[in-house]
Design an enzyme around this catalytic site. Structure first.
Site, mmCIF file in Angstrom:
data_model
loop_
_atom_site.group_PDB
_atom_site.id
_atom_site.type_symbol
_atom_site.label_atom_id
_atom_site.label_comp_id
_atom_site.label_asym_id
_atom_site.label_seq_id
_atom_site.Cartn_x
_atom_site.Cartn_y
_atom_site.Cartn_z
ATOM 1 N N ASN A 134 0.852 -1.193 0.000
ATOM 2 C CA ASN A 134 0.000 0.000 0.000
ATOM 3 C C ASN A 134 0.887 1.242 0.000
ATOM 4 O O ASN A 134 1.950 1.277 0.635
ATOM 5 C CB ASN A 134 -1.017 -0.003 1.148
ATOM 6 N N GLU B 192 0.294 5.180 0.597
ATOM 7 C CA GLU B 192 -0.643 6.234 0.986
ATOM 8 C C GLU B 192 -0.187 7.588 0.450
ATOM 9 O O GLU B 192 0.933 7.738 -0.053
ATOM 10 C CB GLU B 192 -0.772 6.275 2.521
ATOM 11 N N CYS C 25 -3.942 0.519 -2.771
ATOM 12 C CA CYS C 25 -3.786 -0.653 -1.909
ATOM 13 C C CYS C 25 -2.739 -1.614 -2.481
ATOM 14 O O CYS C 25 -2.455 -1.606 -3.683
ATOM 15 C CB CYS C 25 -5.103 -1.401 -1.783
ATOM 16 N N GLU D 207 -2.966 -4.848 -2.901
ATOM 17 C CA GLU D 207 -3.512 -5.859 -3.815
ATOM 18 C C GLU D 207 -3.583 -5.319 -5.241
ATOM 19 O O GLU D 207 -3.193 -5.974 -6.204
ATOM 20 C CB GLU D 207 -4.919 -6.282 -3.375
ATOM 21 N N CYS E 104 -10.351 -4.401 0.460
ATOM 22 C CA CYS E 104 -11.416 -3.415 0.372
ATOM 23 C C CYS E 104 -12.224 -3.672 -0.902
ATOM 24 O O CYS E 104 -11.835 -4.467 -1.754
ATOM 25 C CB CYS E 104 -10.836 -1.999 0.370
ATOM 26 N N CYS F 122 -10.528 -3.074 -4.301
ATOM 27 C CA CYS F 122 -9.638 -4.190 -4.643
ATOM 28 C C CYS F 122 -10.438 -5.417 -5.053
ATOM 29 O O CYS F 122 -10.040 -6.146 -5.964
ATOM 30 C CB CYS F 122 -8.715 -4.514 -3.480
HETATM 31 ZN ZN LIG Z 1 -8.012 -2.125 -1.466
#
Ligand SMILES: [Zn+2]
Length: 127
Positions: free
Chosen positions: A37, A39, A48, A50, A83, A86
């Site tokens: 990830n 940010e 993210c 993934e 999430c 994703c």
């Molecule tokens: Zn995600």
């Protein structure tokens, strides 16, 4: 795979949430692509782990149908599921019986089929 994931976790950039995530996507030919990830001070610009891993595979010339398994670790003591953004990306490229392996920081593993984390996905069939 857990050891590779925890090593990769060191590369995550999560100064705002302190919730680090690392992911490795395994292709059917055995090739692995990594993601963490990343940010951003503008939170919406965050990506993210993934999606980073899956997009990395695509950027390297792989296609829908080439994906096999997805591995994810996070820096907490809880198992965390992808999430929903994703999950949408996972549903675009992985098949319903592909396995997603989830780990907490202590190596506790949970396996789940793609079809069980994405029910009624929005797909190209809907267009
Ligand atoms: Zn995600």
């Amino acid at each position: 795979m857990f050891n590779e994931l925890t090593e990769l976790l060191k590369n995550a950039y999560a100064p705002y949430s302190n919730f680090k995530v690392a992911s490795i996507i395994e292709m059917k030919d055995g090739t692995l692509f990594k993601g963490v990830n990343v940010e951003n001070a503008s939170y919406g610009a965050t990506i993210c782990a993934e999606r980073n891993a899956i997009n990395n595979a695509i950027a390297n010339g792989y296609h829908k149908g080439d994906f096999k398994s997805l591995y994810i670790v996070n820096s907490s003591e809880k198992i965390a599921f992808p999430c929903f953004i994703c999950r949408q990306t996972i549903s675009e490229f992985m098949e319903e019986n592909d396995i997603v392996f989830l780990y907490n920081i202590n190596g506790v593993e949970e396996k789940i089929k793609v079809k069980n984390i994405i029910s009624n996905p929005f797909t190209s069939e809907n267009l």
